[in-house]
Each structure stands twice: as C-alpha cells, then as structure tokens.
Write a protein that holds these residues in place. Structure first.
Motif, PDB file in Angstrom:
ATOM      1  N   ALA A 197     -32.564 -14.255 -19.274  1.00 35.01           N
ATOM      2  CA  ALA A 197     -33.925 -13.838 -18.920  1.00 35.01           C
ATOM      3  C   ALA A 197     -34.715 -13.412 -20.155  1.00 35.01           C
ATOM      4  O   ALA A 197     -35.924 -13.608 -20.223  1.00 35.01           O
ATOM      5  N   SER A 198     -34.044 -12.819 -21.130  1.00 31.94           N
ATOM      6  CA  SER A 198     -34.645 -12.471 -22.426  1.00 31.94           C
ATOM      7  C   SER A 198     -35.952 -11.694 -22.309  1.00 31.94           C
ATOM      8  O   SER A 198     -36.964 -12.078 -22.906  1.00 31.94           O
ATOM      9  N   PRO A 202     -34.918  -5.034 -23.659  1.00 30.85           N
ATOM     10  CA  PRO A 202     -33.647  -5.095 -22.930  1.00 30.85           C
ATOM     11  C   PRO A 202     -33.520  -3.928 -21.955  1.00 30.85           C
ATOM     12  O   PRO A 202     -34.431  -3.121 -21.791  1.00 30.85           O
ATOM     13  N   ARG A 203     -32.362  -3.806 -21.316  1.00 29.96           N
ATOM     14  CA  ARG A 203     -32.153  -2.726 -20.351  1.00 29.96           C
ATOM     15  C   ARG A 203     -32.262  -1.359 -21.043  1.00 29.96           C
ATOM     16  O   ARG A 203     -31.875  -1.208 -22.202  1.00 29.96           O
ATOM     17  N   ALA A 204     -32.776  -0.385 -20.288  1.00 30.13           N
ATOM     18  CA  ALA A 204     -32.985   0.936 -20.875  1.00 30.13           C
ATOM     19  C   ALA A 204     -33.025   1.974 -19.770  1.00 30.13           C
ATOM     20  O   ALA A 204     -33.550   1.721 -18.678  1.00 30.13           O
ATOM     21  N   ARG A 284     -30.235  -6.288 -28.414  1.00 32.52           N
ATOM     22  CA  ARG A 284     -30.493  -7.688 -28.070  1.00 32.52           C
ATOM     23  C   ARG A 284     -29.208  -8.487 -27.901  1.00 32.52           C
ATOM     24  O   ARG A 284     -29.095  -9.310 -26.983  1.00 32.52           O
ATOM     25  N   SER A 285     -28.226  -8.260 -28.763  1.00 32.76           N
ATOM     26  CA  SER A 285     -26.980  -9.010 -28.629  1.00 32.76           C
ATOM     27  C   SER A 285     -26.273  -8.673 -27.330  1.00 32.76           C
ATOM     28  O   SER A 285     -25.721  -9.553 -26.662  1.00 32.76           O
ATOM     29  N   THR A 708     -27.355 -14.361 -30.350  1.00 38.05           N
ATOM     30  CA  THR A 708     -28.544 -13.802 -30.986  1.00 38.05           C
ATOM     31  C   THR A 708     -29.711 -14.748 -30.738  1.00 38.05           C
ATOM     32  O   THR A 708     -29.520 -15.892 -30.300  1.00 38.05           O
ATOM     33  N   LEU A 709     -30.911 -14.298 -31.059  1.00 37.45           N
ATOM     34  CA  LEU A 709     -32.076 -15.166 -30.898  1.00 37.45           C
ATOM     35  C   LEU A 709     -32.159 -16.213 -32.001  1.00 37.45           C
ATOM     36  O   LEU A 709     -33.044 -17.071 -31.975  1.00 37.45           O
TER      37      LEU A 709
END
Length: 807
Positions: A197-198, A202-204, A284-285, A708-709
């Motif tokens: 989904a990127s 990110p989740r927080a 991110r990773s 990674t991106l």
C-alpha cells in the motif's frame, strides 16, 4: 447514442483542511507528545524474524536490558500468551490458525515480530533491539502460492495437513449450456501481483494510560478508530468507556490501516503496564516487509463466446495468496473477485472456484479496490483476447456485452444487485472524448512506417461496488449536527478521516441545508468520544453512508429549529424561511429570529423541543438544538467508468510511455467535483503503478527482494501522465444524496487499460500475454522472444487442486 447528461461542477470548494498540511502545521502521530503533567514518553522498537520459516529456540535479552535508558525488553511469549487471538472473518469450513499479536514458538514470514524493546529514546530502543540475540532453527519456506499446493510443500501449519486454508465454489447460470452452445472458447492465465500500500506515513501509534482514572488515550494513524477502540478493549480487558481514540493527521492508508496487525496492541499493553505514554513508529523497511500486502492472485480463465463477441459464460479458477495467517477479511478478497465477475456486462453463466493458500509471506488484506481490480482485470483482459481472436474492434465487443440503461436495477448471476447505471452512453462519450478513431488512424500510420516506437490503444469498462450492503441491523454510520449560540453549526461525525476531504464535503452538505456560508460550519471527527459512530473509511463508502448520516442529522436539526421558531413567531413551519442565519416569516422579514438565539433558548428551556432517546453510539442523550441520526444503506451502490489509454512502447528498450489517458467516471451525484477528481487522480497513479512498476517479490527462501523504495518502484511524477477526466452523474436510489463511490476507480480501471494498450502495441509481433508489472526488461524480453520465434504465453491449464480440473 443515448442522451447523456454530463455532470457540471456547481461549487467546487477548495479543501478547507489543507492549510496545516501545506504549512507544516499538521500533527501526525510522530509529532505528538504526551499531555502536560504526564510522565515522559517511552519508545518501542520491534525485533523481527530474519527467516521466513523457523522455530524460535532461544531469545537472549540480557545485553539489551543492560543498556542505559532501556526500561524493558520482552519476548513475544512473555507478552501475548494470555492475550486472545487476532480477529479474522473465517469462511465456512476454512482452517482457523490461531495468531497472537506476536510470534510465539515459530515464525512464518520475514518480519514476524518476536520481541520488543521499551526505551527512554527512540534511538536507544533501536540500538538495544540490535543487541537481542535469537537462536532459530530454520525450516523450509514456500512463497509461490502454486508451489504451496504441492504434496511435498513445507507446511505452515502441520495440524492442517496442507497449506489450503479454504476452497469455495460460487457462481450462477447454466455453465454447461453456455460452453456447449459456444462457437468459441479460449483460456488465459493471469497474475495479479502482490502490492504494498505504501502510504506516505507508515503505521504509527501513541498510547497513554492514567492509572488514577483508568483511562487509556490513544492517538493513531487509522482508517477505523471505533474498530481500534473495540480491539483495544478486547485485548486489554478495559471497558470501551475507558478508552478514547483520536486520529492524528494521517499520511494515507489505502486499506492498510483499517485493523491492527499486533504491534499497536503490544504498545498499548506496555502503556498500561508501565502507566507511561508509549509510542511506536514503523519505519519504511518494516512497512514494506511486515505490513499487510494487497492483491496476490493467480487466475485461470476459460471463456465461452459467440462469433459476434457475445460472452456466454466464464469459468474462473483462482488461487488466493493469503500469506502466513488470516487477518480481518483476508479470505474474502479472492471470493469477492469471483462475486464481481459480471462487471458491467450481461454474462449468463459464471462458475468460479477459489482456493486460498498459506505462504511464508506477510498476510494479504484489502488494498485500494479489494477484489474489484482483480475482477475487472480478469474481465477486461478476457474481452481483449476475444476481440483479438475474432479480429473485432475491442470497442465493438464491449458494446455487444454491456448492460443497457433500461436493464437497471439488474441482478447478476452471482447475486449482486446493481442499483443504477449508464454504461453504454458513458462508453460512447469516452470514445468521443479520446478521439478514438483518430488514435486508430495514427496507430495504422505508425505501423505502416515500420517505426520502432510501437503505438497501442487500451480500453476498459468497469463498475465498482461501494457502500454497505449488509441488511439492518448491520453496521451504522451516525452523526450529530448542532446549532450553536453564535449562529454557527457544528457537525460531529464518526468518520476516521485520512485525507480525503471530508471536512470540506460535510461542511458543504450542512451549509446547503442551512443556507449558511462554509465558514459558519465547524466539522469535528477523529475522536471516539464524539456523539457519532463509524466503521471506517474504506471501500469508497464514506459520502454515501457517513455523508448521508450528516445530511439526515442536518435535516433533523433544521426541522427542530423551524419548530421552535414557529412557536416563537406564531406561524406555521411551512410559512417560515431559513436564510442568512435567521428564520423569518415568509413575506414579513421583520418577524424573524436568529439561529443562535434559538440555540440559546433551547439550552435554557429544554422543554421547547422533544429530545431524542439516548444515542446508541455512547449512551448519552442529545442536548441542545441538535439532532443525531444514523444511516444504513439498503444495498450496495455501483459506480462505473470507461478508461482509454494511448501508449508508446520502445521496441529497442521495452520502455512504455503513456501518451494520453482518458477517464470517464460515473459515481452518482457529486458533492465536490474538485475532491472527486483528486480521488480519481490518486487512484490512477496507483493503478498505473501496478500495471507498470510495483511488485512485492520474494526469493525461494522467503527473503523479500522489495525491502526498500529502491527496490519497490513507485511511479514518479514523470511516469504519471496528465489525465483527461470527465464525470457523468447517474444517482443511486439507495441514499438521499444519490451518491456512489469513486475512490477506487483508478485502481480498477488503469491496470487493464494500460496492459491492454501495451499488448495492442505488441500485437503485430504475436505477443498475446504478459503479466504485470510490465517493466522494460519484461517487455524487451518478450519482444526478443517473439522475434526469435520462442515466445510462449503461460500455460492456462488450472492445477489439479480445482474440482473441475481438466488436463
């Protein structure tokens, strides 16, 4: 062509919620600090498995625990042994693996959480995390969903004796008659690759527990704060009245933030245990590696059709890659794909079979579209092949299969009931908008010139299910609208806003009902303590459900104001006029009372109006000049669209360039055209990303190759073209706004549109099938194989696991 009315922007209000975002004043979870007077915040870091499949032999925490600033370190077994299992919605006869918020004795995908560290600083937590020593016994892994079906495949759960989680057969119509009467049949194998989904954020999460009051406060980046409250209540043993959940500003979700995977639950439990605020921010990773993924299907299709291109029947065999465990509606996504296989067409018979399989990868759950893109991809690739086989224009094949405006309401053979639609007129308008005939002429000229730059034209027509279709007493959306003493109107909604523009849209809905300027409307949401409720922002459902609840509450509050004014002005409510913040007697403007004055009178004299019974959302009565209202749609709504693309494929490099893209969409009555267009643009970027760039890859041992991106290619601004966008409006009869969803149409329409265009460009070479993403290396290799006479499409024979397998 049937007459069609194009929608025209009546009042495209600018987004009122953007100023903090574009000036750096937004408050995402990572910007938040505990309230004044609370203890200093702690930070959590997660230790994740480097193996896709292994037994946990031993975890050594001592070295990490000895570091300065470390509060504690825990294994998963120490934290979750007494916790319940994570929620999911099992299908009949499905396997039900018990999954805790963390791994216990065994890990089943790279990134599986096995331990956590709690520290005074974020960097201290990360440093200590790296000191935790874990001994694993590696086990064989399986990442290919078809390989997981093999008799000798490594088992994720030995107690189930296979990796098959469930099988499901569904459809309708006489499929045997369809194939016996067909003049032609064809077979295809199509892959819908795994996607991340990127989201930008990110989740927080940040949790704070006050033992003096027993109150847990949560600040999340979430698409469903009320669902989060219920989850926290279940896992922590707290009454939901003791939990208050706030949504911070959210940097995107796209389906990945509707439920907790486990880490958020652990952070909340630690906040309760230590009575200190605990924050966890995913990097991110971690997000690419361990967050829920989308799509992940292999589809085998057999189509029966006539020489004029009319489809008689479809057989679809689907393998759903579920990942390592089940979460939320993991199992429903491939099932929904089959249910939605009729699309905008009249298909007399459909026979679908789904096999859901476990693999050593992160679980799959809804990603923008959630079954709709997969179904549309199957249909549109199949129609394109039918046109190719019959040497017909692909537009003509669609014309001969599309439902007519007079067919609605329409029930598909899989049981879906379409509320309204205008499919054929929309197709014709899209062709006109694109200049389709000129595109074909240009393509013909280019082919005659023998250019190495190959032109292709792609098309898709689709529909999109959205809104609730569960009968009452199913999930409700509710809202409260309140007239305030200063003459403004306050909206309290249960929506978990994640950036779609609901503050603006809800203000527009209410401003119109009260004939007030937008700056007199205050919209509140993202707080579970508000007198409202919502099941979440997903599935393009919010305007037609929560927006309708706001509309109905505004109507009710307006009627209350008119009733009170009628008593004060000694006039019938029908003789009153509401404008410019006051209610007056028609034709006698001097006899008037301001809205704010009415609000004051009702607050001081509650007996002036009849108050509703207690709000079922939180058990408290609605006081003042206000109204609470809930809404449950009587059925799902169906948006639709036609997309066309003109692409250029460089035969020397395999690169694809989108020269032109036309999107004509019908999402019912549109409240704000600017926001609707923005939703379409964002979804188109993600749809193009799936078609050309994005893919979650694993090696044979289960190691992610897209960590990674730099490895997971998101399209940049140069790779996303300008779009020609137009909308029409076919209102839904299922809600008073006539609204339908538009948030996912780009993800639904773009992948088959782009892939069909690329295959059209490659048609003279004899290339008939390629799987997404169409990266330059993939396209170049196919071109070389075609030139060498070695190109071969994938074998379209479904595996023996399917009950109707034929060799």
């Amino acid at each position: 062509m049937d007459k069609i009315t194009l929608s025209k922007p009546t009042r495209p209000e600018q987004r009122r919620e953007d100023y903090p975002l574009i000036t750096g004043r937004a408050h995402y979870v990572d910007d938040l600090r505990p309230p004044e007077g609370r203890p200093a915040m702690l930070h959590m870091a997660v230790v994740r498995s480097p193996y896709a499949h292994a037994r946990i032999e031993h975890i050594q925490l001592a070295e990490a625990q000895a570091m300065p600033g470390i509060i504690a370190a825990f294994t998963g077994a120490e934290l979750v042994n007494t916790m319940p299992a994570l929620d999911f919605m099992p299908q009949p006869d499905s396997k039900k693996p018990e999954r805790r918020p963390m791994a216990l004795d065994r890990v089943r995908y790279v990134g599986d959480p096995v331990a956590v560290v709690l520290a005074e600083s974020q960097y201290g937590a990360i440093d200590a995390r790296d000191l935790i020593d874990i001994e694993y016994e590696p086990l064989r892994a399986v990442t290919d969903p078809e390989a997981s079906l093999a008799p000798d495949a490594p088992l994720l759960y030995e107690e189930f004796a296979s990796n098959v989680a469930f099988t499901r057969r569904l459809g309708g119509g006489d499929i045997q008659a369809a194939f016996s009467q067909a003049e032609h049949t064809l077979r295809l194998r199509l892959v819908n690759q795994r996607l991340a989904a990127s989201p930008l954020e990110p989740r927080a999460c940040l949790f704070d527990f006050d033992p003096s009051t027993g109150q847990l406060s949560a600040w999340l980046s979430s698409q469903a704060i009320y669902r989060a409250r219920e989850t926290l209540s279940r896992f922590l043993g707290l009454d939901r009245s003791q939990i208050r959940v706030y949504n911070a500003d959210v940097g995107g979700g796209f389906g990945s933030k509707t439920i907790f995977m486990g880490e958020e639950i652990i952070a909340a439990a630690l906040a309760v245990k230590y009575a200190r605020p605990v924050k966890w921010i995913e990097d991110r990773s971690e997000n690419l590696q361990a967050q829920m993924h989308g799509r992940g299907q292999i589809n085998y299709i057999e189509a029966a059709f006539q020489s004029d291109g009319r489809i008689l029947g479809l057989k679809v065999s689907t393998i759903g890659d579920l990942g390592a465990f089940l979460l939320g509606i993991t199992e429903l996504i491939p099932i929904n794909t089959i249910t939605q296989l009729s699309g905008p067409y009249r298909i007399p018979a459909i026979d679908g079979e789904v096999v859901g399989v476990f693999t050593n990868k992160s679980p799959t759950t809804p990603y923008r579209g959630a079954g709709r893109p997969e179904a549309t991809y199957i249909l549109e690739r199949t129609l394109e092949r039918i046109a190719r086989e019959l040497q017909l224009d692909p537009v003509e094949v669609r014309r001969r299969n599309l439902l007519l405006p007079t067919d609605f309401p329409y029930t598909t053979v899989t049981g879906l009931r379409y509320d309204s639609g205008n499919y054929q007129p929309a197709l014709e308008r899209a062709l006109e908008l694109a200049g389709y005939t000129k595109w074909r002429e240009q393509q013909c000229q280019r082919r005659q010139q023998g250019s190495s730059k190959l032109l292709g034209i792609g098309l898709s027509t689709f529909n999109e299910i959205s809104g609730d279709n569960a009968p009452p007493p199913g999930p409700l959306e509710s809202a409260t609208v309140r007239i305030c003493r200063d003459g403004s109107v306050q909206v309290q909604s249960g929506v978990s806003h994640t950036g779609q523009g609901h503050f603006t849209t809800f203000a527009q809905i209410v401003a119109e009902r009260f004939a007030l300027p937008l700056d007199k409307i205050e919209v509140l949401m993202n707080d579970s303590a508000l007198p409202a409720f919502g099941i979440g922002t997903f599935g393009s459902r919010t305007i037609q459900t929560a927006g309708v609840a706001v509309f109905l509450a505004a109507e009710a509050a307006r009627e209350k104001a008119l009733q009170v004014a009628a008593r004060l002005l000694e006039a019938a409510p029908a003789d009153l006029v509401l404008e410019e913040g006051q209610i007056s007697v028609r034709g006698v403007p001097a006899r008037a009372v301001a809205l704010g004055e009415l609000a004051r009178l009702v607050e001081e004299q509650p007996e002036l109006i009849e108050h509703e019974s207690p709000n079922p959302a939180n058990g408290t009565p609605i006081e003042g000049l206000a109204a609470w209202h809930a809404f449950q749609s009587p059925g799902a709504t169906f948006s639709s669209g036609t997309h066309l693309a003109l692409v250029e494929v460089d035969s020397e490099t395999g690169e694809t360039h989108i020269l032109n893209y036309v999107a004509l969409d019908d999402c019912g009555h549109i409240i704000n055209h600017l926001l609707a267009e923005g939703q379409l643009h964002g979804a188109l970027a993600q749809g193009i990303g799936q078609a050309l760039y994005e893919e979650i890859l694993y090696d044979e041992e289960g190691q992610p190759l897209s960590g990674t991106l730099m490895d997971y290619a998101l399209p940049n601004s140069e790779q996303v073209p300008s779009f020609i966008v137009e909308t029409i409006e076919t209102p839904s009869p299922y809600n008073p706004l006539g609204a339908k969803g538009i948030g996912e149409s780009g993800c639904i329409g773009a992948p088959p549109t782009i892939v069909n265009a690329v295959l059209d460009a490659l048609a003279p070479l004899g290339i008939t099938a390629l799987d997404m993403p169409l990266k330059p290396a993939t396209v170049w290799a196919a071109i070389q194989a075609a030139r060498n006479g070695t190109f071969s499409p994938p074998d379209p024979t479904p595996p023996a696991i399917f009950s109707r397998h034929t060799p």
